[in-house]
Design a protein around this motif. Structure first.
Motif, PDB file in Angstrom:
ATOM      1  N   UNK A 245      50.579  53.385  57.885  1.00 45.96           N
ATOM      2  CA  UNK A 245      49.917  54.134  58.131  1.00 45.96           C
ATOM      3  C   UNK A 245      48.840  53.563  59.687  1.00 45.96           C
ATOM      4  N   UNK A 246      49.362  53.387  60.895  1.00 43.17           N
ATOM      5  CA  UNK A 246      49.494  52.872  61.582  1.00 43.17           C
ATOM      6  C   UNK A 246      48.362  53.449  62.575  1.00 43.17           C
ATOM      7  N   UNK A 247      48.664  54.981  63.171  1.00 46.32           N
ATOM      8  CA  UNK A 247      48.242  55.928  64.171  1.00 46.32           C
ATOM      9  C   UNK A 247      47.019  56.178  63.245  1.00 46.32           C
ATOM     10  N   UNK A 248      47.349  56.196  62.444  1.00 44.09           N
ATOM     11  CA  UNK A 248      46.162  57.089  61.052  1.00 44.09           C
ATOM     12  C   UNK A 248      45.665  56.079  60.403  1.00 44.09           C
ATOM     13  N   UNK A 249      45.234  55.626  61.092  1.00 43.03           N
ATOM     14  CA  UNK A 249      44.818  54.103  59.832  1.00 43.03           C
ATOM     15  C   UNK A 249      43.539  54.744  58.817  1.00 43.03           C
ATOM     16  N   UNK A 250      42.997  56.099  58.340  1.00 42.47           N
ATOM     17  CA  UNK A 250      42.095  56.618  57.632  1.00 42.47           C
ATOM     18  C   UNK A 250      42.822  56.695  56.372  1.00 42.47           C
ATOM     19  N   UNK A 251      44.394  56.647  56.574  1.00 41.38           N
ATOM     20  CA  UNK A 251      45.097  57.306  55.372  1.00 41.38           C
ATOM     21  C   UNK A 251      45.517  55.722  54.433  1.00 41.38           C
ATOM     22  N   UNK A 252      45.209  54.704  55.305  1.00 38.57           N
ATOM     23  CA  UNK A 252      45.102  53.881  54.634  1.00 38.57           C
ATOM     24  C   UNK A 252      45.075  53.235  52.860  1.00 38.57           C
ATOM     25  N   UNK A 253      45.872  52.404  52.558  1.00 40.17           N
ATOM     26  CA  UNK A 253      46.126  52.671  50.848  1.00 40.17           C
ATOM     27  C   UNK A 253      45.433  50.819  50.022  1.00 40.17           C
ATOM     28  N   UNK A 254      45.559  50.447  51.265  1.00 36.43           N
ATOM     29  CA  UNK A 254      44.337  48.860  50.768  1.00 36.43           C
ATOM     30  C   UNK A 254      43.290  49.821  49.766  1.00 36.43           C
ATOM     31  N   UNK A 255      42.801  49.096  48.616  1.00 36.30           N
ATOM     32  CA  UNK A 255      42.048  49.153  48.305  1.00 36.30           C
ATOM     33  C   UNK A 255      40.809  48.330  47.610  1.00 36.30           C
ATOM     34  N   UNK A 256      39.774  48.516  47.422  1.00 39.86           N
ATOM     35  CA  UNK A 256      38.870  47.243  47.443  1.00 39.86           C
ATOM     36  C   UNK A 256      38.051  47.929  45.960  1.00 39.86           C
ATOM     37  N   UNK A 257      37.965  47.224  45.178  1.00 40.36           N
ATOM     38  CA  UNK A 257      36.927  47.946  44.162  1.00 40.36           C
ATOM     39  C   UNK A 257      36.304  46.887  43.286  1.00 40.36           C
ATOM     40  N   UNK A 258      34.508  47.745  42.951  1.00 44.22           N
ATOM     41  CA  UNK A 258      33.322  46.385  41.843  1.00 44.22           C
ATOM     42  C   UNK A 258      34.255  45.868  41.062  1.00 44.22           C
ATOM     43  N   UNK A 259      34.172  44.711  40.537  1.00 50.77           N
ATOM     44  CA  UNK A 259      33.979  43.787  38.920  1.00 50.77           C
ATOM     45  C   UNK A 259      33.229  43.309  39.086  1.00 50.77           C
ATOM     46  N   UNK A 260      32.553  43.153  38.189  1.00 52.79           N
ATOM     47  CA  UNK A 260      31.074  42.781  38.387  1.00 52.79           C
ATOM     48  C   UNK A 260      31.116  42.804  39.522  1.00 52.79           C
ATOM     49  N   UNK A 261      30.016  41.284  40.666  1.00 43.38           N
ATOM     50  CA  UNK A 261      29.479  41.270  41.365  1.00 43.38           C
ATOM     51  C   UNK A 261      30.105  40.893  42.341  1.00 43.38           C
ATOM     52  N   UNK A 262      32.036  40.974  41.558  1.00 44.15           N
ATOM     53  CA  UNK A 262      32.557  40.489  42.896  1.00 44.15           C
ATOM     54  C   UNK A 262      33.550  42.235  43.424  1.00 44.15           C
ATOM     55  N   UNK A 263      34.569  41.355  44.867  1.00 45.05           N
ATOM     56  CA  UNK A 263      35.177  43.345  45.122  1.00 45.05           C
ATOM     57  C   UNK A 263      37.106  42.566  44.592  1.00 45.05           C
ATOM     58  N   UNK A 264      37.030  43.001  44.529  1.00 41.94           N
ATOM     59  CA  UNK A 264      39.046  42.728  44.409  1.00 41.94           C
ATOM     60  C   UNK A 264      39.956  44.079  45.389  1.00 41.94           C
ATOM     61  N   UNK A 265      40.101  42.812  45.880  1.00 42.40           N
ATOM     62  CA  UNK A 265      40.976  43.879  46.716  1.00 42.40           C
ATOM     63  C   UNK A 265      43.130  43.485  46.271  1.00 42.40           C
TER      64      UNK A 265
ATOM     65  N   UNK B 131      36.901  39.061  45.857  1.00 41.78           N
ATOM     66  CA  UNK B 131      35.943  37.906  46.249  1.00 41.78           C
ATOM     67  C   UNK B 131      34.191  37.772  46.109  1.00 41.78           C
ATOM     68  N   UNK B 132      33.579  37.461  46.615  1.00 45.20           N
ATOM     69  CA  UNK B 132      32.347  37.651  46.492  1.00 45.20           C
ATOM     70  C   UNK B 132      31.770  38.785  47.004  1.00 45.20           C
ATOM     71  N   UNK B 133      30.671  38.722  46.281  1.00 43.69           N
ATOM     72  CA  UNK B 133      29.676  40.176  47.118  1.00 43.69           C
ATOM     73  C   UNK B 133      29.935  39.592  48.597  1.00 43.69           C
ATOM     74  N   UNK B 134      29.427  39.150  48.781  1.00 43.94           N
ATOM     75  CA  UNK B 134      28.882  38.363  50.296  1.00 43.94           C
ATOM     76  C   UNK B 134      29.624  38.484  51.019  1.00 43.94           C
ATOM     77  N   UNK B 135      30.901  38.588  50.676  1.00 42.58           N
ATOM     78  CA  UNK B 135      32.417  39.393  51.616  1.00 42.58           C
ATOM     79  C   UNK B 135      31.935  39.700  52.723  1.00 42.58           C
ATOM     80  N   UNK B 136      31.677  40.895  51.963  1.00 44.91           N
ATOM     81  CA  UNK B 136      31.591  43.331  52.181  1.00 44.91           C
ATOM     82  C   UNK B 136      30.989  42.605  53.981  1.00 44.91           C
TER      83      UNK B 136
END
Length: 395
Positions: free
Chosen positions: A147-167, A231-236
């Motif tokens: 996904x270069x020209x179409x960044x909207x198709x990105x597969x990298x995910x960030x999910x919540x795990x308690x107060x943290x983010x996991x990428x 990552x901590x919540x403040x990383x966003x």
């Protein structure tokens, strides 16, 4: 009978008196960066290109001392220059090598701009002063292997795990990636695309250099892997919502390319002029032949019109009136013209043109990448087409 005096040759951009369109401060910035490149980059860049490496940290500290990193941003140790001054700096950097300009563009117009425009005050205070000084290196993780020209198709995910983010995910073709201290990574969440500030020493983050490049060899390029990066919540990045965030950063970076491509073209034209003046063919200088002069004239016209376009867009940006589709016009035209100039210059240098003793083949090789990154020519063509017709041809 006395021979008529031969007119004194003029420099290619002097033909249109471009210098008269600049302020003294703009000329001073350009001279400063040109001196830096002459002293610090040009004597070594052919060897860096041949080796496929760049002393990023050494150069970044020196560039930081000159105020080149994030120079168009305000506060936090940044120089706060005008858009035109930043553009002229990019022009001189890319006249030396596209990879060197890419270092500055990614640091200032992608990573630092993302933090400056969308980051929290804590993000800005923690990272921007050190990045402006060249003490910390940043990279920008948007592009993915599929996904270069179409960044909207990105597969990298960030999910919540308690107060943290996991990428989790992979990013590709990331300039400065394997030497960076911090990465601005874009990922899909339940609420859409978000940006995250990722220190590169975070467990689960790895960066692997891309081997065997044939272009932008004097540049560090890597693939980023994020495997359960917590990552901590403040990383966003609190100010970025959806694709508007990363696309805004890309518009900043593309603006630098509009000027940078002019620098590569200028270096090729100047090299061709000097070479053809000295090279003798059939007992006369190569520059004295009509076909040679036609090539030199066409190259110089392309250079001059590209420079005028870059300056016009720079004035619009300083006036707060520059639109993304106008940046697309600049990148589409100026990179395409610069690549044509580099290829034509190579023909004038003959076999010498394929060696690293001269810069034209190196510029041509680099411009093949510049033609593609920060939006391919095809994408920018469709952006311009949409502006003209009101119809999107992307989907």
């Amino acid at each position: 009978m006395t021979q008529p005096t031969r007119p004194r040759p003029v420099a290619p951009l002097d033909l249109l008196d471009v210098d008269s369109l600049l302020t003294e401060q703009e000329r001073d910035v350009q001279r400063t960066v040109r001196r830096f490149c002459s002293d610090r980059v040009r004597p070594h860049v052919a060897d860096w290109f041949a080796a496929g490496d760049l002393p990023v940290r050494d150069l970044a500290r020196e560039m930081g001392g000159l105020g080149l990193l994030g120079m168009h941003l305000q506060g936090y140790g940044c120089a706060g220059t005008s858009a035109v001054e930043y553009g002229l700096a990019c022009l001189e950097l890319e006249a030396a090598d596209s990879g060197v300009r890419s270092l500055v563009s990614v640091q200032g117009s992608l990573a630092m701009y993302a933090l400056h425009a969308y980051g929290s005050e804590e993000h800005k205070q923690e990272w921007l002063p050190r990045m402006a000084a060249g003490e910390a290196i940043g990279c920008f993780g948007l592009t993915e292997p599929d996904h270069g020209s179409d960044p909207g198709g990105m597969r990298t995910r960030a999910r919540r795990d308690g107060p943290d983010w996991v990428l989790d995910g992979t990013k590709a073709w990331i300039t400065n990636g394997s030497v960076a201290d911090v990465a601005v990574v874009w990922a899909r969440t339940e609420d859409g695309v978000r940006g995250f500030v990722v220190p590169t020493d975070t467990p689960g983050f790895t960066a692997t250099p891309v081997p065997r490049k044939l272009s932008l060899r004097a540049s560090v390029t890597a693939e980023l892997a994020l495997d359960g990066v917590r990552l901590p919540a403040g990383a966003e990045l609190p100010g970025a919502r959806g694709l508007a965030g990363p696309l805004g950063c890309l518009t900043e970076a593309r603006f630098g390319i509009v000027f940078g491509a002019v620098g590569a073209a200028r270096d090729c034209v100047e090299t061709a002029l000097a070479y053809t003046a000295e090279r003798e063919v059939f007992d006369r200088p190569l520059a004295g032949y009509q076909l040679t002069q036609r090539k030199l004239a066409d190259m110089t016209v392309a250079l001059g019109t590209s420079m005028l376009l870059a300056l016009h867009l720079g004035r619009l940006k300083d006036a707060g009136r520059l639109r993304p589709e106008q940046v697309s016009v600049g990148k589409l035209n100026n990179v395409r013209e610069a690549l044509a100039v580099a290829r034509e210059a190579r023909t004038l240098l003959g076999a010498n043109g394929i060696t690293l003793d001269y810069p034209v083949m190196r510029h041509a090789s680099n411009l093949e990448s510049v033609l593609t990154y920060e939006g391919t020519s095809e994408v920018h063509t469709l952006v311009v087409g949409q502006a003209l017709t009101g119809h999107s041809a992307f989907r």
